[in-house]
Write an enzyme that holds these catalytic residues in place. Structure first.
Site, PDB file in Angstrom:
ATOM      1  N   VAL A  64       0.839  -1.213   0.000  1.00 22.58           N
ATOM      2  CA  VAL A  64       0.000   0.000   0.000  1.00 22.58           C
ATOM      3  C   VAL A  64       0.872   1.261   0.000  1.00 22.58           C
ATOM      4  O   VAL A  64       0.595   2.217  -0.730  1.00 22.58           O
ATOM      5  CB  VAL A  64      -0.971   0.004   1.205  1.00 22.58           C
ATOM      6  CG1 VAL A  64      -1.885   1.213   1.136  1.00 22.58           C
ATOM      7  CG2 VAL A  64      -1.795  -1.282   1.247  1.00 22.58           C
ATOM      8  N   LYS A 115      -6.765  -2.092  10.013  1.00 23.50           N
ATOM      9  CA  LYS A 115      -7.962  -2.516  10.760  1.00 23.50           C
ATOM     10  C   LYS A 115      -7.583  -3.236  12.047  1.00 23.50           C
ATOM     11  O   LYS A 115      -8.240  -3.075  13.075  1.00 23.50           O
ATOM     12  CB  LYS A 115      -8.802  -3.441   9.856  1.00 23.50           C
ATOM     13  CG  LYS A 115     -10.077  -3.959  10.502  1.00 23.50           C
ATOM     14  CD  LYS A 115     -10.992  -4.559   9.466  1.00 23.50           C
ATOM     15  CE  LYS A 115     -10.338  -5.714   8.733  1.00 23.50           C
ATOM     16  NZ  LYS A 115     -10.047  -6.889   9.573  1.00 23.50           N
ATOM     17  N   GLU A 138     -10.484   5.302   6.110  1.00 24.07           N
ATOM     18  CA  GLU A 138     -11.284   4.796   4.991  1.00 24.07           C
ATOM     19  C   GLU A 138     -10.721   3.483   4.432  1.00 24.07           C
ATOM     20  O   GLU A 138     -11.461   2.553   4.127  1.00 24.07           O
ATOM     21  CB  GLU A 138     -11.315   5.871   3.878  1.00 24.07           C
ATOM     22  CG  GLU A 138     -12.051   5.480   2.636  1.00 24.07           C
ATOM     23  CD  GLU A 138     -13.558   5.393   2.842  1.00 24.07           C
ATOM     24  OE1 GLU A 138     -14.210   6.422   2.994  1.00 24.07           O
ATOM     25  OE2 GLU A 138     -14.080   4.257   2.860  1.00 24.07           O
ATOM     26  N   GLY A 176     -10.889  -1.735   1.307  1.00 28.37           N
ATOM     27  CA  GLY A 176      -9.841  -1.188   0.424  1.00 28.37           C
ATOM     28  C   GLY A 176     -10.264   0.039  -0.352  1.00 28.37           C
ATOM     29  O   GLY A 176     -10.454   1.108   0.223  1.00 28.37           O
ATOM     30  N   ILE A 234     -13.016   0.823  -1.912  1.00 37.67           N
ATOM     31  CA  ILE A 234     -14.431   1.251  -1.952  1.00 37.67           C
ATOM     32  C   ILE A 234     -14.655   2.307  -0.865  1.00 37.67           C
ATOM     33  O   ILE A 234     -14.397   2.041   0.304  1.00 37.67           O
ATOM     34  CB  ILE A 234     -15.368   0.042  -1.714  1.00 37.67           C
ATOM     35  CG1 ILE A 234     -15.100  -1.055  -2.747  1.00 37.67           C
ATOM     36  CG2 ILE A 234     -16.819   0.475  -1.741  1.00 37.67           C
ATOM     37  CD1 ILE A 234     -15.930  -2.307  -2.547  1.00 37.67           C
ATOM     38  N   GLU A 290      -3.166 -15.428   4.606  1.00 37.25           N
ATOM     39  CA  GLU A 290      -2.045 -15.483   5.557  1.00 37.25           C
ATOM     40  C   GLU A 290      -1.625 -16.935   5.770  1.00 37.25           C
ATOM     41  O   GLU A 290      -2.386 -17.860   5.444  1.00 37.25           O
ATOM     42  CB  GLU A 290      -2.506 -14.943   6.919  1.00 37.25           C
ATOM     43  CG  GLU A 290      -3.079 -13.556   6.906  1.00 37.25           C
ATOM     44  CD  GLU A 290      -2.014 -12.493   6.733  1.00 37.25           C
ATOM     45  OE1 GLU A 290      -0.887 -12.710   7.207  1.00 37.25           O
ATOM     46  OE2 GLU A 290      -2.306 -11.468   6.111  1.00 37.25           O
ATOM     47  N   ASP A 296     -12.832 -11.905  10.021  1.00 37.91           N
ATOM     48  CA  ASP A 296     -12.468 -10.666   9.329  1.00 37.91           C
ATOM     49  C   ASP A 296     -13.730 -10.000   8.772  1.00 37.91           C
ATOM     50  O   ASP A 296     -13.928  -8.788   8.937  1.00 37.91           O
ATOM     51  CB  ASP A 296     -11.474 -10.986   8.202  1.00 37.91           C
ATOM     52  CG  ASP A 296     -11.160  -9.765   7.362  1.00 37.91           C
ATOM     53  OD1 ASP A 296     -10.294  -8.969   7.781  1.00 37.91           O
ATOM     54  OD2 ASP A 296     -11.797  -9.577   6.291  1.00 37.91           O
ATOM     55  N   LYS A 356     -15.453  -6.364   9.841  1.00 38.80           N
ATOM     56  CA  LYS A 356     -15.792  -5.313   8.867  1.00 38.80           C
ATOM     57  C   LYS A 356     -17.269  -4.923   8.975  1.00 38.80           C
ATOM     58  O   LYS A 356     -17.592  -3.738   8.963  1.00 38.80           O
ATOM     59  CB  LYS A 356     -15.462  -5.792   7.456  1.00 38.80           C
ATOM     60  CG  LYS A 356     -13.962  -5.810   7.194  1.00 38.80           C
ATOM     61  CD  LYS A 356     -13.634  -6.430   5.859  1.00 38.80           C
ATOM     62  CE  LYS A 356     -12.135  -6.435   5.620  1.00 38.80           C
ATOM     63  NZ  LYS A 356     -11.724  -7.410   4.605  1.00 38.80           N
ATOM     64  N   GLY A 366      -5.359  -4.450  -2.537  1.00 43.79           N
ATOM     65  CA  GLY A 366      -4.423  -4.183  -3.633  1.00 43.79           C
ATOM     66  C   GLY A 366      -3.788  -2.813  -3.474  1.00 43.79           C
ATOM     67  O   GLY A 366      -4.336  -1.926  -2.804  1.00 43.79           O
TER      68      GLY A 366
END
Ligand SMILES: NC(=O)c1ccc[n+]([C@@H]2O[C@H](COP(=O)([O-])OP(=O)(O)OC[C@H]3O[C@@H](n4cnc5c(N)ncnc54)[C@H](OP(=O)(O)O)[C@@H]3O)[C@@H](O)[C@H]2O)c1
Length: 342
Positions: free
Chosen positions: A14, A103, A127, A132, A134, A187, A198, A202, A297
Site C-alpha cells: 500500500v 484494521k 477509509e 480497500g 471502496i 495469511e 475478518d 468489517k 491491492g
C-alpha cells in the site's frame, strides 16, 4: 499554496502504491482541491530493498525521523498492532493527524487512539481499513447522512472469494486455501478470514457507522464447512456460494450475521470474485445503494488512503472556526463510535 508534508510509515504494497499515486495525482490534487502534497520521509525496515519509483533519499529506518521531522500528517502503512500503535501514539502526541489502513490496530486500540485524537483536536482517517478502494466509510457517514439505514449486506473478504472461486474450478477446500496462500491472498494462518471473523469485524465497523443502535445478536459462520458437493449443487441450479456479511436494524438493536449463502450467479453478488468486494446499503428514503470494487491491492487501497489525506489536508489548511466545526462531526465521534464497536 502551503505544502502539506506527509510522513509515510511503510513502503510495502500500500505504501508503494501511495508513493506512485501521490507522484501521479499531485498536479490534479493541487488544481482540484488546493492541496499540495509532498512526501517528506518514508520509514522502511530494509533500506537495501529494491523499490522502483521511490526516491531513495526519502527512505529512513528511524520512525522518529518520519514523525518528528516537520511533517503534517503521518500515514501509517506498516500493519500489525504493537509497533504501529506506538508510532501512531507518538504521532498524535506530537500533534500530527494520522491516516491508517490498519484494521487490526484499530480493532485492538481504536478506542484509545480515537480518544487521544479527539482530546488533541486531531483526526484519524481510516477509509482504507474497510473494503480497500471502496469509499464505504464516507458513503455511510456523509453520503447517506440524511437517511436512516435499515440494512447493510456485503461480500467483504477477498480470501474467501478466492477460495470459493477456486473450488468452483474444481479444487477442494485445502488445495484452494493453499492456492490463496501462494498468491498472497491468504495469511500463513488463514483462520481469521476463513472462519468469518475478518468479515465480522468489517460488518461491525460498517454497522457502527450506519446505526445508532447496539449490536444485540451476532452469529458468525465461515466457509470451512463448505464442500465441493455443495458448490456443484449450487452451480447446477445457476448459483454460486459466497460468504455474506449482513447487518440489519431490528427493534431494540442490530443483528449481525456472517454465513455462506447461495446466490444467483446472475445477481451482482454472484459475480464477485477474488479481491472484489460488494456492499449493498438499504436506506429508508434512498432504497438500495450498491458499491462494488477492489477491496484490496496497492493502488485501490492507496486511493482510499489518499482521499483521507486530501480531506485532512483541507481541514488543516483551515477555514478558521468553520473548518473545525465541520471536522468534529465528520472525523471524531464517528471514529470513536466505530472504535467502540471493534
Ligand atoms: N495489501 C492490501 O491490499 C491492503 C488492503 C487494505 C488494508 N491494508 C492494510 O495496510 C497496511 C499495510 O499493508 P501492506 O500490504 O502494504 O503491508 P506490507 O506490504 O507488508 O508493507 C509493510 C511496510 O512496512 C514496513 N515495516 C513493517 N514493519 C516495520 C517496522 N517495524 N519498522 C519499519 N518499517 C516496517 C515494511 O518495510 P520493508 O519494506 O523494509 O519490509 C514495508 O515497507 C496493513 O495494515 C494492512 O492490513 C492492506
Amino acid at each position: 499554496m502551503k505544502t502539506t508534508r506527509l510522513g509515510l510509515l511503510g513502503c510495502g504494497t500500500v505504501g508503494g502504491g501511495l508513493v506512485d499515486l501521490v507522484e501521479r495525482e499531485r498536479p490534479r490534487i493541487r488544481a482540484r482541491y488546493g492541496v499540495d502534497l509532498e512526501i517528506r520521509h518514508i520509514l522502511v525496515r530494509d533500506l537495501g530493498k529494491r523499490r522502483p519509483g521511490v526516491d531513495r533519499r526519502l527512505l529512513t529506518s528511524s520512525a522518529i525521523d518520519v514523525i518528528d521531522d516537520g511533517c503534517d500528517i503521518v500515514v501509517e502503512l506498516i500493519g500489525g498492532v504493537h509497533t504501529a500503535g506506538a508510532f501512531v501514539r507518538r504521532a498524535l502526541g506530537s500533534g500530527k493527524d494520522v491516516v491508517t489502513a490498519n484494521k487490526a490496530l484499530l480493532a485492538a486500540h481504536g478506542d484509545e487512539l480515537f480518544e487521544i485524537a479527539a482530546a488533541r483536536g486531531l483526526s484519524i482517517g481510516f477509509e482504507a481499513s474497510v473494503c480497500g478502494g471502496i469509499p464505504i466509510v464516507r458513503v455511510l457517514h456523509r453520503g447517506l447522512a440524511g437517511d436512516s439505514i435499515e440494512s447493510i449486506r456485503g461480500i467483504v473478504n477477498g480470501t474467501c472469494n478466492f477460495v470459493l472461486s477456486r473450488m468452483e474450478e474444481g479444487l477442494d477446500f485445502d488445495a484452494a486455501v493453499r492456492a490463496a496462500q501462494q498468491r498472497g491472498f491468504a495469511e500463513a494462518d488463514p483462520s481469521l478470514d476463513i472462519d468469518g471473523y475478518d468479515a465480522a469485524q468489517k460488518i461491525r465497523i460498517l454497522s457502527s457507522l450506519a446505526f445508532d443502535a447496539p449490536i444485540t445478536h451476532e452469529s458468525v459462520i465461515g466457509i470451512r464447512t463448505v464442500t465441493r458437493a455443495e458448490i456443484e449443487r449450487a452451480h447446477a441450479g445457476g448459483c454460486v456460494i459466497r460468504l455474506v456479511a449482513e447487518a440489519e436494524r431490528m427493534p431494540g438493536g442490530v443483528t449481525l450475521r456472517v454465513r455462506p449463502q447461495e446466490i444467483d450467479a446472475a445477481d451482482i453478488f454472484g459475480t464477485i470474485r477474488d479481491e472484489f468486494n460488494v456492499v449493498a446499503i438499504r436506506g429508508r428514503a434512498t432504497g438500495e445503494v450498491i458499491l462494488t470494487g477492489k477491496g484490496a491491492g496497492a493502488q485501490p487501497t492507496a486511493s482510499a488512503v489518499l482521499a483521507d489525506v486530501i480531506e485532512i489536508a483541507q481541514l488543516r489548511r483551515g477555514r478558521g472556526v468553520e473548518a473545525r466545526d465541520v471536522e468534529r462531526p465528520i472525523a471524531r465521534p464517528v471514529a470513536v463510535r466505530a472504535a467502540a464497536a471493534w
